[in-house]
Design an enzyme around this catalytic site. Sequence first.
Site, short mmCIF file in Angstrom:
data_model
loop_
_atom_site.label_atom_id
_atom_site.label_comp_id
_atom_site.label_asym_id
_atom_site.label_seq_id
_atom_site.Cartn_x
_atom_site.Cartn_y
_atom_site.Cartn_z
N GLU A 19 2.52 9.96 -1.78
CA GLU A 19 2.99 10.66 -2.99
C GLU A 19 2.74 12.15 -2.95
O GLU A 19 3.51 12.93 -3.50
CB GLU A 19 2.32 10.06 -4.23
N ASP A 116 1.09 6.23 -4.96
CA ASP A 116 0.09 5.62 -5.85
C ASP A 116 0.60 4.29 -6.38
O ASP A 116 1.77 4.17 -6.77
CB ASP A 116 -0.23 6.54 -7.03
N TYR A 324 -8.69 5.34 -7.94
CA TYR A 324 -7.51 5.80 -8.65
C TYR A 324 -7.81 5.91 -10.14
O TYR A 324 -8.24 4.94 -10.77
CB TYR A 324 -6.36 4.82 -8.41
#
Length: 682
Positions: A19, A116, A324
């Site tokens: 990403e 992600d 995350y």
Amino acid sequence: MTSFVDLWSLRGRVVIIAEKPKAASKIASAVLPSYRKITVQGVPLYVYKGNGLEVTVASAAGHIFNLSTKLSGYPVFSYEWAPSFEVDRRSLHIKKFYQALIEACRGRDYYINACDYDIEGSVIGFLIIKFLGDPKKALRAKFSSLTPAELRESFKRLTRLDYEMIEAGLARHELDWLWGVNISRALMSAVERAVGKRVILSAGRVQTPTLAYVAQQLTERNLHIPYPIFSLSLVVEKDSARVGASREKGVFETQSEALRVASIIKEKKYVQVEDYVEEKVSVPPPFPFNLGDLQGEAYRIYGFSPYKTQEIAERLYLEALISYPRTNSQKLPPTLNYGMILNQLAENPAYRYLVAQLLSETGGRLKPREGPKEDPAHPAIYPTGVKPPHNLPPDMLKVYDLVVRRFLAVFSRPYEIVRQRVVFSAGVPGETFYSEGQYLVRKGWLLYYYFHTPRETRIPSFRKGELVRVVEVDLKKMSSKPPNRPTKMSILKWMESVEIGTESTRARIIETLFYRGYLKMSSRGVEITDLGLGVIEVIGEFFPELTKVELTREFEKSLEDIRVGKTSRSLVVEKAKQTLSSLIEKFEPRKSGVGKELAIRLGMIAPASKCVICGRQALSGNMCRYHFEAYRRLKEGYQEWSRREGVSFRDYLKRVAESRSTGKWVKEVAEAVLKGSVLVLD
């Protein structure tokens, strides 16, 4: 049963799509045994060749594609995906990544989406593969941190594309685009019809009800009339210690009643202990952080805005320091090696003692306390154990420290606190006073996460029935307080409570309201601008459904239903189109009125008559709607003021005008009446 594919079982040419550039670098370093770094348009690509396999790791830079249309006017329900830099001039930096991805994706046998693992990442990777590759040859990598071990494992367990998340993400983009483009164009078209000029206005599916909420909060604050209230407190003496006591019923509304009770207590000079309780309370550890909780703590402790905290957390994730962050979960994965992470954290001198204490306290049996919230994509936020670099910026270090300390705390024991409460009878029927104290007897998890350490205010022990001498009776006149001014954090918490937006989008939507000029920050805090008030007034009058959370929440639920397979993107998008068509159909006959109202609020048309106080359009009694409402409330409020504290009308106006608790619009009207620029109506 999910079947997994190992990257190293593939043959041919493979492209891995990350990403962001930092993530691409981490993936290449962790997964590829060796690689050479090349650049295309200044964008790095990482290439490995060996054993019949060629692997290229390439990077996006967020959304490479956005929705667009070549059609003008509204309603417009025809759109297509186009490169972001062709849609928005602010995205020109995306062009070099787009060109590098074209090169990286050309002629590949496999495409791996390693963006992600959330709805946005699924959409970003899917659209790149769709337009520059082949979704039939695509796989998905899933990981919650950028640590080498987790990345290597994730590429041994590749799955099919996560089409449920992709469909939910595509639908969210389509709904937001349909809402924003059509309502914004309708409003701008109305202004253009009224004045022949084009202005930029925006409305949004989540943005508009959020703005309406802030407008309502600030309106009530600006219309606040402070009523006199009277607090009565005591200071009693026990064993040479002085203890403050507050009235259990709270404040008095009338000065006469407060004086009566104060006089009786002064005369008696003693109060009697009606009850005394001393109770040991065990307070369990906090839950692991999800994004909203982390944003709340960073705001409470450091004053960071939700958006700043989110940006910092994402940078920490890209540095592989935390997992995350855009997660709603308050649960840690049972497969996580807690002991290994703690041992790695212990290598950092800042946490060495704390880790040793935790391992000693738990005997190495590490069981976290978890909360009820779950996230299908990611666990709660946790530190990976990777040691932060020495040059980590101070604000990043603060957020990282919060995550580490919270992680340690969830494994610890409850803290124990003794809470004391004494109730005094004042010798006046129905009048009691209380005092409370507390002191820690076991630190428990506060040793690790000290940001919640309670203030210790120990009071003496009392016996039921004993008389205690009163050494002070304090009667204070105060004013009732206005509603709290909203903050960026309170706005985000409200969005969470009414279930609009997502943990990933809420902070950004709040910032958009400031970027559009609807809200602003002043020395006092969040303010709404005249533009923001005007837009929400008009939308509230002509598109009332858009200002309410019910419609937005209904579509949020539909998006979740897509993700879990209960409905389809086509059905949800079609319903949105029908809803918008119905709203616009009702809007069209009133378009001229909308345009004129907005143009007046934008200062493009002079109002027929102006408010004598602020110059806005006057609607009644030569005042705008806000000052007229303040005037109405001010007149009604005098009767209550007279009941509480007998004053003349003029003295009442003076006191209201001078009070710091008075709402802005009420204060302005009171001052205007005193100056004679506004006449008192019967």
